[in-house]
Enzyme design. Structure first.
Site, mmCIF file in Angstrom:
data_model
loop_
_atom_site.group_PDB
_atom_site.id
_atom_site.type_symbol
_atom_site.label_atom_id
_atom_site.label_comp_id
_atom_site.label_asym_id
_atom_site.label_seq_id
_atom_site.Cartn_x
_atom_site.Cartn_y
_atom_site.Cartn_z
ATOM 1 N N GLU A 199 -4.884 3.577 -6.577
ATOM 2 C CA GLU A 199 -5.596 2.424 -7.107
ATOM 3 C C GLU A 199 -4.621 1.653 -7.971
ATOM 4 O OE1 GLU A 199 -8.636 4.315 -9.324
ATOM 5 O OE2 GLU A 199 -9.898 4.660 -7.575
ATOM 6 N N TYR A 258 4.132 -1.504 -3.717
ATOM 7 C CA TYR A 258 3.317 -0.787 -2.741
ATOM 8 C C TYR A 258 3.309 -1.505 -1.396
ATOM 9 C CZ TYR A 258 1.808 1.559 -6.990
ATOM 10 O OH TYR A 258 1.786 2.245 -8.175
#
Length: 162
Positions: free
Chosen positions: A106, A118
């Site tokens: 998250e 990411y």
């Protein structure tokens, strides 16, 4: 150098948490609880004594087919040195070594640097948790990366984490 997190690192980690995450920072008590979950929880640090000690840390929760990134942080004065990428690579390797088929995380929707890291490293957004981070009501993006040698259609790699 990359090494396993030690109990003696906890005060430094709590201080880095306050610098890196402010309102969302883990306390020393939280770190003690996290480390008590070993071996399921696996934490590493980047330690550079010539620059004051621990500059980055990261950890996963590895239980079954899906592992979860618990945290990745880099000291503000050490950003831009590639430590975030190094820590993420280590977590991917450790999750894969433990048999995970996917790695979930998250990230705050407003954390553009982390999101870029990411994205560059094969994670995809699979859901949004509205107003997850408090205070402030910032959304959390749930992201997933399939690990080497895994099948994207495997049930463990579908949907939101349990």
């Amino acid at each position: 150098m990359l090494r396993e997190l030690r109990w003696t690192d906890i005060p430094r980690l709590a201080a880095l948490e306050r610098e890196a995450f402010a309102d969302d920072a883990w306390t020393e008590q939280t770190w003690w609880a996290e480390l008590a979950e070993r071996p399921r929880r696996d934490y590493v640090v980047w330690d550079d004594p010539s620059r004051g000690g621990v500059l980055a840390y990261a950890g996963i929760d590895a239980a079954g087919d899906v592992a979860d990134v618990m945290t990745i942080a880099v000291a503000p004065d050490a950003r831009g040195l590639g430590l975030g990428r190094r820590m993420l690579d280590e977590l991917v390797d450790r999750a894969h070594a433990r048999g995970a088929e996917a790695l979930l995380l998250e990230v705050r929707a407003d954390n553009t640097a982390a999101r870029a890291l990411y994205d560059r490293n094969g994670f995809e957004t699979i859901s949004v948790r509205r107003r997850y981070y408090q205070p402030g009501g910032v959304d959390a993006l749930v992201m997933r990366r399939h690990l080497p040698g895994t099948r994207p259609d495997h049930p463990a790699t579908q949907g939101e984490p349990a």
